[in-house]
Design a protein around this motif. Structure first.
Motif, short mmCIF file in Angstrom:
data_model
loop_
_atom_site.label_atom_id
_atom_site.label_comp_id
_atom_site.label_asym_id
_atom_site.label_seq_id
_atom_site.Cartn_x
_atom_site.Cartn_y
_atom_site.Cartn_z
N VAL A 182 3.98 6.93 -0.23
CA VAL A 182 4.44 5.54 -0.02
C VAL A 182 5.93 5.46 -0.83
N THR A 183 5.81 6.14 -1.86
CA THR A 183 7.31 5.88 -2.68
C THR A 183 8.52 6.61 -1.73
N ALA A 223 10.06 -6.46 -3.05
CA ALA A 223 8.31 -6.19 -2.76
C ALA A 223 8.32 -4.68 -2.53
N CYS A 242 9.28 3.86 0.99
CA CYS A 242 10.08 2.79 0.15
C CYS A 242 11.33 3.19 -0.01
N ALA A 275 -1.76 0.40 2.65
CA ALA A 275 -0.26 0.28 2.34
C ALA A 275 -0.08 -0.99 3.68
N LEU A 311 -1.17 -4.32 2.38
CA LEU A 311 -0.19 -5.09 1.76
C LEU A 311 1.24 -5.54 2.23
N ALA A 352 3.50 2.80 -7.05
CA ALA A 352 2.74 3.96 -6.09
C ALA A 352 3.25 5.32 -7.14
N THR A 370 6.61 -1.99 -4.88
CA THR A 370 5.47 -0.99 -4.16
C THR A 370 5.57 0.64 -4.33
#
Length: 746
Positions: free
Chosen positions: A374-375, A335, A378, A226, A229, A343, A339
């Motif tokens: 990660v979700t 972005a 975000c 992560a 990216l 994910a 992502t």
């Protein structure tokens, strides 16, 4: 100075204080004297404690889904605490002995382990939980500020990152000790690629090392992926600075990484993973983005187990704000949204994302359902941007508010609304799984209605209202997922059956129909008991091969390591006897010589067990030691299986005179040249001396340690001094000095 003035003049200090208060409030029941943040009361439902279960302890404990914490992470933490200031390198209490620091899940150097080393153990678990909430919350606040969000928006982003459900339900696992540093790693990454300085380089390296110390290499891979990216998004021209800093952080963590790589090289884990189907969460659990209790919670009642696979909830208002943020699309927002969506698609097995991810090196070996973190992060960032977005679409807000209700009702059956309201808001305990879907919808509706009203009008006091609403929402969803129980329920006593085992190695065998094994693997560590089973990764290949072939078969569902279970048939007893497993505990009768029969459990002798140390005067030379030691006619007390001829013929006897984790001393006598066998696991790093002179250790009987003895009586010392540990701490020390010098220079 008022709180408002402090927030304006020193927003970071105010944010840190706010998150500290909220984190302590979140775990407050566990900080009350006499209580602890644990589910160790699970053990009262397992022999040898079932007969003495205290009043008030529910069947399988306060949260049975936290069994890993009970069986693995708490015993590891307590063992480290007991051994310090010496660093525990070897664990003699499971699997015939295995590396301890090298497993990484012991997390010896993680800051989240430190409170347990200096504070009362059971009380420290609550403080560790609070730290795991505070660190990502404050890190996300600083990251959001770095990305240009206002103070209020950043406060909301940090709240979602720290108190979002997917982070909260994993709080007892080492995964959360790695995730907690992800916002900080992203923050340092941004500094490195946007305006690289020596101090930014050193800071990112330190944070990379800290997340390694968290104790879960697979999650560290996800964190660094992560971050890579993010580096490409924010400053692709400076990607070399990022890669260099990650390399320096990896070197800084060499004290755990090099021993881990040595253990991994001698394990069966990579081979076992290569043949398994990639994990995914059923698509229907995507509904948990808005309805986290749709399938219940393990502290009450569940219709589908394992909330850790579906804990996607980030709050009603943050979910709406994340959508609102995209009404003003920018490069970063799109972005980040993409992502988080990808994910989640990988987690839920949505094609083609699931297929692609599981064919990318690294991801193809990882358990990618954990990308839900990660979700969550975000959504946290998008929610912050949503606060600062003046535009609004009332139709879109209504859609986000109503879609979960429609989808939830479509999946749920009819149920009396009055009873569902009582369950939803804590006036009744759910006793019927059919009430769960409607109750979860009735929880969502008021939070979603208030959130929609706030976004509809966007009053000037939107930020404080959003913070209060979001915390109440996330607290309702997350508080209690990690139960606070009385310490008296967390502490289980030593019983008569455990005394009957004594210092001998044992296994526990349960009723095959119950699915619950007595004295769960690793728990014996708490009492100084040596268990032939074990629950630890990565698993030594030679031990794993023996266990899978002769002791127990792999779980077809893949939930349990074979080494956590044992059988009592003749083949299994012979194989376990190699490791000097001389006692078998059970809660059912077994056709073995009895040693103890009490209300807590039964203990039997294993007639096939070898002594812990013995001398052999004959040998069988073969490259396939596993086949030889599992043959029905093999007697390890008479013949040793080795890979090269040793020319032994003498018999004798041996006794252990010193028995410490990293040092075992044996006094042995041989009538002629003989082979001393120590029935502990062979592993690189063990060195032997005979009467003070170095002697080679011969791998014997597939996985044991052997030393060739001259005629006569001798003192043989086995010491664990692995090169991986020595090189690891030297590399870490040199890197630390270099980074400190780099940061000190202007």
């Amino acid at each position: 100075m008022s709180a408002t003035a402090t927030l304006r003049r020193r927003p970071s200090l105010a944010a840190a204080a706010l998150y500290a208060v909220l984190a302590l409030l979140f775990v407050a029941p566990a900080l009350v004297p006499g209580r602890t943040l644990a589910s160790t009361d699970l053990l009262w439902s397992i022999a040898p404690w079932t007969a003495d279960r205290p009043d008030g302890v529910r069947d399988l404990g306060a949260n049975w889904e936290m069994a890993d914490s009970v069986a693995q992470f708490q015993p590891f933490l307590a063992y480290t605490r007991e051994r310090l200031p010496d660093i525990p390198l070897w664990n003699p209490y499971i699997e015939g002995g295995r590396p301890f620091n090298a497993n990484m899940q012991s997390a010896i150097f993680s800051p989240f382990s430190w409170p347990a080393y200096v504070l009362p153990f059971w009380w420290s678990l609550g403080l560790i939980g609070a730290l795991k909430l505070w660190v990502p919350a404050f890190g996300m606040f600083l990251l959001a500020r770095r990305l240009g969000q206002s103070v209020g928006a950043s406060l909301l982003a940090g709240m979602v990152a720290g108190f979002g459900l997917f982070h909260v339900v994993w709080l007892a696992w080492p995964l959360s000790s790695v995730w907690a540093w992800l916002p900080w790693v992203l923050l340092a990454t941004d500094h490195v690629v946007r305006g690289p300085t020596r101090r930014a380089f050193a800071a990112l390296a330190l944070l990379v090392a800290l997340q390694y110390f968290g104790g879960h290499p697979e999650t560290s891979f996800h964190v660094l992926a992560a971050a890579f990216l993010f580096a490409l998004l924010r400053g692709p021209k400076k990607i070399a600075w990022f890669l260099g800093s990650v390399a320096a952080g990896t070197a800084l963590a060499a004290v755990v990484l090099i021993p881990f790589l040595e253990l991994l090289a001698h394990s069966s884990d990579l081979a076992n993973r290569s043949g398994r189907d990639p994990a995914k969460t059923p698509l229907r659990f995507g509904l948990a983005l808005a309805l986290p209790d749709y399938w219940g919670r393990p502290t009450q009642l569940v219709s589908q187990p394992f909330i850790v696979t579906r804990a996607f909830y980030a709050g009603a208002l943050p979910l709406m704000l994340a959508v609102v943020a995209l009404l003003k699309p920018t490069r970063e927002r799109v972005a980040i949204a993409a992502t988080g969506a990808v994910a989640l698609a990988i987690v839920l097995g949505v094609q083609p994302f699931f297929f692609i991810a599981n064919h990318v090196p690294g991801f193809s070996q990882a358990h990618n359902t954990r990308l839900a973190i990660v979700t969550l992060l975000c959504i946290a960032l998008l929610a912050g941007w949503g606060v600062d977005t003046a535009r609004r679409s009332r139709a879109l807000i209504l859609f986000v508010a109503l879609a979960p209700v429609v989808a939830g009702l479509a999946r749920s059956g009819a149920y009396p609304v009055g009873e569902a309201v009582k369950v939803a808001w804590g006036f009744a305990t759910p006793k019927d799984v059919d009430v769960l879907p409607l109750a979860s919808i009735l929880i969502w509706i008021p939070f979603a209605a208030i959130a929609a009203a706030l976004l509809w009008k966007r009053p000037r006091w939107l930020v404080p209202a959003a913070l209060v609403l979001t915390f109440l929402d996330l607290a309702r969803a997350g508080m209690g997922q990690n139960p606070a129980i009385p310490v008296s329920h967390a502490v289980t006593p030593r019983t008569g059956a455990m005394d009957a085992i004594g210092g001998r190695r044992f296994v526990a065998v349960g009723d095959p129909d119950s699915g619950i094994t007595p004295l769960t693997a690793n728990v014996g560590m708490r009492y100084g008991l040596r268990d032939g089973r074990g629950y630890d990764y990565p698993t030594d290949k030679r031990y794993d091969d023996l266990w899978r072939r002769a002791v127990t078969k792999p779980d077809p569902l893949g939930f349990a390591l074979p080494s956590t279970m044992a059988n009592s048939n003749e083949t299994a007893l012979r194989a376990m006897g190699l490791l000097a497993v001389s006692r078998v505990m059970s809660d059912v009768p077994l056709p073995l010589p009895p040693v103890y029969d009490g209300p807590d459990a039964r203990v039997y002798a294993n007639p096939r067990a070898v002594p812990r140390a013995f001398v052999v005067g004959a040998e069988t030379v073969t490259d396939d030691q596993l086949a030889a030691v599992t043959a029905a006619d093999f007697d390890p007390r008479k013949t040793a299986v080795v890979s090269q001829r040793l020319n032994v013929s003498g018999t004798g006897d041996a006794r252990i005179v010193t028995d410490e984790p990293e040092r075992v001393v044996v006094r042995a006598t041989a009538s002629d040249r003989g082979l001393l066998v120590l029935a502990d696991t062979w592993f690189p790093g063990w060195k032997a001396t005979i009467d003070g002179r170095s002697a080679p250790i011969v791998r014997t009987d597939q996985l044991l340690r052997g030393v060739v003895l001259p005629t006569g009586t001798h003192t043989v010392a086995f010491n664990y001094v692995p090169w991986s540990w020595r090189i690891g701490w030297i590399v870490s020390l040199l890197t630390a000095v270099s980074l400190a010098a780099l940061a000190w220079r202007r």
